[in-house]
Write a protein that holds these residues in place. Structure first.
Motif, mmCIF file in Angstrom:
data_model
loop_
_atom_site.group_PDB
_atom_site.id
_atom_site.type_symbol
_atom_site.label_atom_id
_atom_site.label_comp_id
_atom_site.label_asym_id
_atom_site.label_seq_id
_atom_site.Cartn_x
_atom_site.Cartn_y
_atom_site.Cartn_z
ATOM 1 N N LEU A 97 0.841 -1.197 0.000
ATOM 2 C CA LEU A 97 0.000 0.000 0.000
ATOM 3 C C LEU A 97 0.871 1.239 0.000
ATOM 4 O O LEU A 97 1.737 1.407 0.861
ATOM 5 C CB LEU A 97 -0.923 0.016 1.228
ATOM 6 N N THR A 98 0.635 2.091 -0.968
ATOM 7 C CA THR A 98 1.296 3.381 -1.010
ATOM 8 C C THR A 98 0.241 4.446 -0.762
ATOM 9 O O THR A 98 -0.863 4.154 -0.309
ATOM 10 C CB THR A 98 2.015 3.580 -2.361
ATOM 11 N N SER A 99 0.557 5.698 -1.042
ATOM 12 C CA SER A 99 -0.406 6.781 -0.894
ATOM 13 C C SER A 99 -0.434 7.550 -2.210
ATOM 14 O O SER A 99 0.141 7.106 -3.193
ATOM 15 C CB SER A 99 -0.025 7.678 0.278
ATOM 16 N N GLY A 100 -1.095 8.703 -2.244
ATOM 17 C CA GLY A 100 -1.221 9.438 -3.497
ATOM 18 C C GLY A 100 -0.135 10.464 -3.716
ATOM 19 O O GLY A 100 -0.342 11.436 -4.451
ATOM 20 N N GLN A 101 1.051 10.222 -3.125
ATOM 21 C CA GLN A 101 2.118 11.224 -3.195
ATOM 22 C C GLN A 101 2.621 11.430 -4.614
ATOM 23 O O GLN A 101 3.193 12.477 -4.918
ATOM 24 C CB GLN A 101 3.270 10.827 -2.270
ATOM 25 N N HIS A 102 2.388 10.474 -5.509
ATOM 26 C CA HIS A 102 2.849 10.615 -6.893
ATOM 27 C C HIS A 102 1.821 11.349 -7.757
ATOM 28 O O HIS A 102 2.087 11.648 -8.912
ATOM 29 C CB HIS A 102 3.137 9.247 -7.501
ATOM 30 N N LEU A 103 0.652 11.652 -7.179
ATOM 31 C CA LEU A 103 -0.402 12.354 -7.914
ATOM 32 C C LEU A 103 -0.602 13.789 -7.439
ATOM 33 O O LEU A 103 -1.223 14.587 -8.140
ATOM 34 C CB LEU A 103 -1.729 11.594 -7.782
ATOM 35 N N GLY A 104 -0.081 14.101 -6.273
ATOM 36 C CA GLY A 104 -0.234 15.450 -5.732
ATOM 37 C C GLY A 104 0.506 15.550 -4.416
ATOM 38 O O GLY A 104 0.897 14.535 -3.827
ATOM 39 N N PRO A 105 0.734 16.772 -3.929
ATOM 40 C CA PRO A 105 1.515 16.955 -2.708
ATOM 41 C C PRO A 105 0.773 16.475 -1.462
ATOM 42 O O PRO A 105 -0.457 16.436 -1.421
ATOM 43 C CB PRO A 105 1.728 18.476 -2.664
ATOM 44 N N LEU A 106 1.548 16.091 -0.454
ATOM 45 C CA LEU A 106 1.033 15.773 0.875
ATOM 46 C C LEU A 106 1.617 16.806 1.837
ATOM 47 O O LEU A 106 2.653 16.581 2.453
ATOM 48 C CB LEU A 106 1.443 14.358 1.303
ATOM 49 N N PRO A 107 0.989 17.967 1.948
ATOM 50 C CA PRO A 107 1.564 19.060 2.735
ATOM 51 C C PRO A 107 1.858 18.656 4.180
ATOM 52 O O PRO A 107 1.014 18.056 4.852
ATOM 53 C CB PRO A 107 0.470 20.141 2.681
ATOM 54 N N GLY A 108 3.055 18.953 4.628
ATOM 55 C CA GLY A 108 3.432 18.683 6.007
ATOM 56 C C GLY A 108 3.721 17.229 6.303
ATOM 57 O O GLY A 108 3.874 16.849 7.463
ATOM 58 N N GLU A 109 3.807 16.377 5.272
ATOM 59 C CA GLU A 109 4.037 14.942 5.485
ATOM 60 C C GLU A 109 5.188 14.460 4.615
ATOM 61 O O GLU A 109 5.065 13.487 3.867
ATOM 62 C CB GLU A 109 2.768 14.150 5.184
ATOM 63 N N VAL A 110 6.315 15.111 4.737
ATOM 64 C CA VAL A 110 7.464 14.778 3.902
ATOM 65 C C VAL A 110 8.003 13.387 4.221
ATOM 66 O O VAL A 110 8.307 12.598 3.318
ATOM 67 C CB VAL A 110 8.572 15.837 4.067
ATOM 68 N N ALA A 111 8.123 13.041 5.498
ATOM 69 C CA ALA A 111 8.673 11.744 5.880
ATOM 70 C C ALA A 111 7.769 10.607 5.405
ATOM 71 O O ALA A 111 8.244 9.590 4.886
ATOM 72 C CB ALA A 111 8.866 11.685 7.397
ATOM 73 N N TYR A 112 6.478 10.759 5.587
ATOM 74 C CA TYR A 112 5.513 9.746 5.157
ATOM 75 C C TYR A 112 5.525 9.612 3.636
ATOM 76 O O TYR A 112 5.556 8.501 3.104
ATOM 77 C CB TYR A 112 4.129 10.134 5.648
ATOM 78 N N ALA A 113 5.504 10.734 2.935
ATOM 79 C CA ALA A 113 5.499 10.709 1.473
ATOM 80 C C ALA A 113 6.766 10.054 0.931
ATOM 81 O O ALA A 113 6.716 9.291 -0.043
ATOM 82 C CB ALA A 113 5.356 12.121 0.913
#
Length: 207
Positions: A97-113
Motif C-alpha cells: 500500500l502506497t499513498s497518493g504522493q505521486h499524484l499530488g503533494p502531501l503538505p506537512g508529510e514529507v517523511a511519510y510521502a
C-alpha cells in the motif's frame, strides 16, 4: 490517507517470527499473520502518524527513520521473508500500500510521502524478481479513506473532491486487494494501481 489508522502498539519480534510457526493444516501459506500486539507495550512503541511528520524545516533524521522503518522497510523485509518460505508454486501474491504522493503533494508529510514513494518506486523491481518464484506483486494507492477518525469539518471539506460525493470506505480498497489475490488477477503484476474513486485534487473543497 486522510483518515489515519489507530495508533496501535508495535511488536518488535524479528520478521522471521511471522513465518516460523507451523501451519494449522497442510498446504502453503497464503497470507501473512503477525504476532498479536501486546496491550502493555509502551506509548513509545506506537507507529508514527501525521503528528510525527513535518514539512521541510521541521525534519530530523530520527523522524525520517521512524517513517522509513514502519512505512517502507517493514514491507520490504516481510516480502523477502514471504518469498523465502514460498514453495514456488504459482499463485503467490503480495500487495503493498502506497499513498497518493505521486499524484499530488502531501503538505506537512514529507517523511511519510518519502517512505510511501519508496514502495511505489520499488514495485517493478520486486515484481520482476518474485516472478521467478511464481509470486505476483502489486502496489495499491487507495486514496483518501475514512477509517473512522475524520472530523466533520474534514468530511465537509474533502467530500466534494470525489465525483461520488463521499470518501473511500475501508472495503473499497479491500475488495481490490482480495481480487488481486485470486487467480482472476494472475496476469497482473508490477503495477501501481490508483483506486481513489475518481478523487480530484483539482476540484474545489467544500465549506
Amino acid at each position: 490517507m486522510v483518515g489515519a489508522l489507530p495508533r496501535v502498539p508495535v511488536t518488535h519480534a524479528p520478521v522471521s517470527h511471522w513465518f516460523s510457526r507451523p501451519p494449522r493444516r497442510a498446504g502453503r501459506s497464503d497470507r501473512i499473520r503477525g504476532p498479536r500486539p501486546s496491550r502493555k507495550a509502551p506509548p513509545s512503541a506506537s507507529p508514527p502518524g501525521p503528528k510525527d511528520d513535518a514539512a521541510l524545516g521541521g525534519l530530523d533524521a530520527a523522524r525520517l527513520d521512524r517513517h522509513w522503518a514502519v512505512d517502507a522497510r517493514s514491507c520490504v523485509l516481510l516480502t523477502q521473508a514471504f518469498a523465502g518460505q514460498h514453495d514456488a508454486r504459482p499463485g503467490g501474491a503480495v500487495t503493498l500500500l502506497t499513498s497518493g504522493q505521486h499524484l499530488g503533494p502531501l503538505p506537512g508529510e514529507v517523511a511519510y510521502a518519502a517512505a510511501k514513494s519508496a514502495l511505489a518506486g520499488i514495485t517493478v523491481t520486486l515484481a520482476d524478481q518474485l516472478a521467478e518464484q511464481g509470486i505476483r506483486l502489486n502496489t495499491i494507492n487507495p486514496g483518501p479513506v475514512d477509517t473512522g477518525h475524520l472530523t466533520n469539518q474534514a468530511r465537509r471539506s474533502i467530500a466534494p473532491m470525489f465525483p461520488f460525493g463521499r470518501f473511500g470506505r475501508p472495503d473499497d480498497p479491500a475488495r481490490l486487494i482480495a481480487w488481486l489475490a485470486t487467480d482472476e488477477a494472475r496476469w497482473v503484476t508490477g503495477q501501481v494501481i490508483n483506486s481513489e474513486g475518481g478523487f480530484g485534487r483539482w476540484r474545489p473543497r467544500g465549506g
